[in-house]
Design a protein around this motif. Structure first.
Motif, PDB file in Angstrom:
ATOM      1  N   GLY A 216       7.535 -15.124 -11.346  1.00 27.52           N
ATOM      2  CA  GLY A 216       8.867 -14.728 -10.918  1.00 27.52           C
ATOM      3  C   GLY A 216       9.071 -14.934  -9.436  1.00 27.52           C
ATOM      4  O   GLY A 216       8.180 -15.391  -8.710  1.00 27.52           O
ATOM      5  N   TYR A 217      10.279 -14.591  -8.996  1.00 28.69           N
ATOM      6  CA  TYR A 217      10.626 -14.665  -7.585  1.00 28.69           C
ATOM      7  C   TYR A 217      11.077 -13.297  -7.103  1.00 28.69           C
ATOM      8  O   TYR A 217      11.921 -12.651  -7.724  1.00 28.69           O
ATOM      9  N   ALA A 218      10.478 -12.856  -6.005  1.00 25.41           N
ATOM     10  CA  ALA A 218      10.924 -11.639  -5.338  1.00 25.41           C
ATOM     11  C   ALA A 218      12.178 -11.959  -4.535  1.00 25.41           C
ATOM     12  O   ALA A 218      12.592 -13.124  -4.466  1.00 25.41           O
ATOM     13  N   PRO A 219      12.808 -10.955  -3.936  1.00 29.83           N
ATOM     14  CA  PRO A 219      13.935 -11.256  -3.054  1.00 29.83           C
ATOM     15  C   PRO A 219      13.541 -12.273  -1.975  1.00 29.83           C
ATOM     16  O   PRO A 219      12.374 -12.338  -1.570  1.00 29.83           O
TER      17      PRO A 219
ATOM     18  N   LEU B  74       7.512  -6.490  -0.566  1.00 30.79           N
ATOM     19  CA  LEU B  74       6.355  -5.629  -0.810  1.00 30.79           C
ATOM     20  C   LEU B  74       6.725  -4.425  -1.669  1.00 30.79           C
ATOM     21  O   LEU B  74       5.879  -3.900  -2.405  1.00 30.79           O
ATOM     22  N   LYS B  75       7.966  -3.992  -1.591  1.00 25.65           N
ATOM     23  CA  LYS B  75       8.419  -2.903  -2.454  1.00 25.65           C
ATOM     24  C   LYS B  75       8.369  -3.336  -3.917  1.00 25.65           C
ATOM     25  O   LYS B  75       7.954  -2.562  -4.803  1.00 25.65           O
ATOM     26  N   LEU B  76       8.771  -4.574  -4.182  1.00 25.18           N
ATOM     27  CA  LEU B  76       8.688  -5.115  -5.553  1.00 25.18           C
ATOM     28  C   LEU B  76       7.233  -5.239  -5.990  1.00 25.18           C
ATOM     29  O   LEU B  76       6.875  -4.858  -7.115  1.00 25.18           O
ATOM     30  N   VAL B  77       6.389  -5.755  -5.106  1.00 21.57           N
ATOM     31  CA  VAL B  77       4.965  -5.894  -5.423  1.00 21.57           C
ATOM     32  C   VAL B  77       4.364  -4.539  -5.757  1.00 21.57           C
ATOM     33  O   VAL B  77       3.630  -4.377  -6.742  1.00 21.57           O
TER      34      VAL B  77
ATOM     35  N   THR C 113       0.845  -1.209   0.000  1.00 17.83           N
ATOM     36  CA  THR C 113       0.000   0.000   0.000  1.00 17.83           C
ATOM     37  C   THR C 113       0.871   1.245   0.000  1.00 17.83           C
ATOM     38  O   THR C 113       0.564   2.244   0.638  1.00 17.83           O
ATOM     39  N   MET C 114       1.951   1.220  -0.732  1.00 17.12           N
ATOM     40  CA  MET C 114       2.937   2.287  -0.632  1.00 17.12           C
ATOM     41  C   MET C 114       2.611   3.490  -1.512  1.00 17.12           C
ATOM     42  O   MET C 114       2.919   4.620  -1.155  1.00 17.12           O
ATOM     43  N   PHE C 115       1.997   3.283  -2.690  1.00 20.54           N
ATOM     44  CA  PHE C 115       1.880   4.428  -3.576  1.00 20.54           C
ATOM     45  C   PHE C 115       0.679   5.304  -3.214  1.00 20.54           C
ATOM     46  O   PHE C 115      -0.255   4.869  -2.558  1.00 20.54           O
TER      47      PHE C 115
ATOM     48  N   GLU D 169      10.548  -8.750   9.215  1.00 21.97           N
ATOM     49  CA  GLU D 169       9.862  -7.576   8.685  1.00 21.97           C
ATOM     50  C   GLU D 169      10.694  -6.823   7.658  1.00 21.97           C
ATOM     51  O   GLU D 169      10.171  -6.376   6.634  1.00 21.97           O
ATOM     52  N   GLU D 170      11.983  -6.665   7.889  1.00 20.67           N
ATOM     53  CA  GLU D 170      12.818  -5.915   6.953  1.00 20.67           C
ATOM     54  C   GLU D 170      12.850  -6.589   5.583  1.00 20.67           C
ATOM     55  O   GLU D 170      12.749  -5.932   4.545  1.00 20.67           O
TER      56      GLU D 170
END
Length: 242
Positions: free
Chosen positions: A86-89, A222-225, A11-13, A215-216
């Motif tokens: 794909g794969y996130a970090p 979530l930044k990638l999402v 929910t960042m943007f 959490e980190e």
């Protein structure tokens, strides 16, 4: 009936940007539905779902009518639904559902966030095998006898029903079914005079595939999402982050 499982959402943007993105996504859903089943929502369940989602998002009625009219014309672009994997970090599986009229552009736009933020694209089936495609219908519980409703809808494909919340923290009820039963469950709900808040297909992680992270590290995923969700060609992003 307990609280139903949902994966964490990004929910960042900014809110105004998010609202514009939602309208773009719903407009594409309307176009795809009209192209596939015609402009009459009474005989086109996919179009009814798109219109319900438009109402839930407070999309202006004029926008909805305009999208239906444009989709009925000859000059409207055809959108193709393409699923990227794909794969996130940290090994989190990600599915990116897109609606595109230019696959070359879309695959480049999807690949960029994975490359930039430490993820990687995967071959078809490598990630999707960890997910199940479902129908997801959200209702306002106000005035509903939820226990009776649950029993009645089991015969119409209901697999799971539970409590959840909307973006503003409001109480909602989420119903899930196999994707093949989506239209049947939607029709049963409508026959009871209930108007869903939203109705969409969703990919949910299969049991045993959820990935828990500190959490980190979760915030890196979530930044990638979030970055993927901001692209106009992207309809939905699903992941197996707990």
């Amino acid at each position: 009936m307990g609280r139903i499982f949902e994966t964490r959402k990004a929910t960042m943007f900014a809110r105004w940007n998010k609202m514009a993105k939602i309208f773009t996504r719903i407009t594409k859903d309307i176009v795809i539905a009209v192209k596939a089943g015609g402009p009459d929502p009474t005989s086109n369940s996919a179009l009814r779902r798109a219109i319900q989602n438009a109402r839930a998002a407070n999309m202006p009625k004029n926008n909805v009518e305009s999208a239906i009219k444009r989709a009925s014309g000859q000059d409207q672009a055809d959108y193709q639904i393409v699923l990227y994997e794909g794969y996130a970090p940290h090994g989190v599986g990600v599915l990116v559902e897109t609606a595109t009229d230019n696959i070359v552009r879309t695959v480049a736009n999807v690949r960029f966030p994975f490359t930039k933020l430490g993820g990687s694209m995967a071959t078809s089936g490598g990630v999707s095998r960890m997910f199940q495609r479902t129908g997801a219908i959200r209702l306002d519980p106000e005035g509903l006898d939820l226990e009776a409703l649950e029993l009645e809808l089991i015969d119409h494909g209901l697999q799971e029903m539970g409590e959840t919340t909307g973006e503003k923290g409001e109480k909602q009820v989420l119903l899930r079914c196999e994707f093949a039963d989506f239209g049947k469950l939607q029709a049963a709900i409508e026959a009871k005079g209930i108007t869903p808040l939203s109705a969409e297909s969703e990919y949910i992680p299969l049991p045993g595939t959820l990935k828990e992270l500190p959490e980190e590290q979760a915030q890196e995923v979530l930044k990638l999402v979030d970055m993927l969700e901001q692209d106009d060609d992207v309809q939905h992003v699903f992941h197996n982050l707990a």
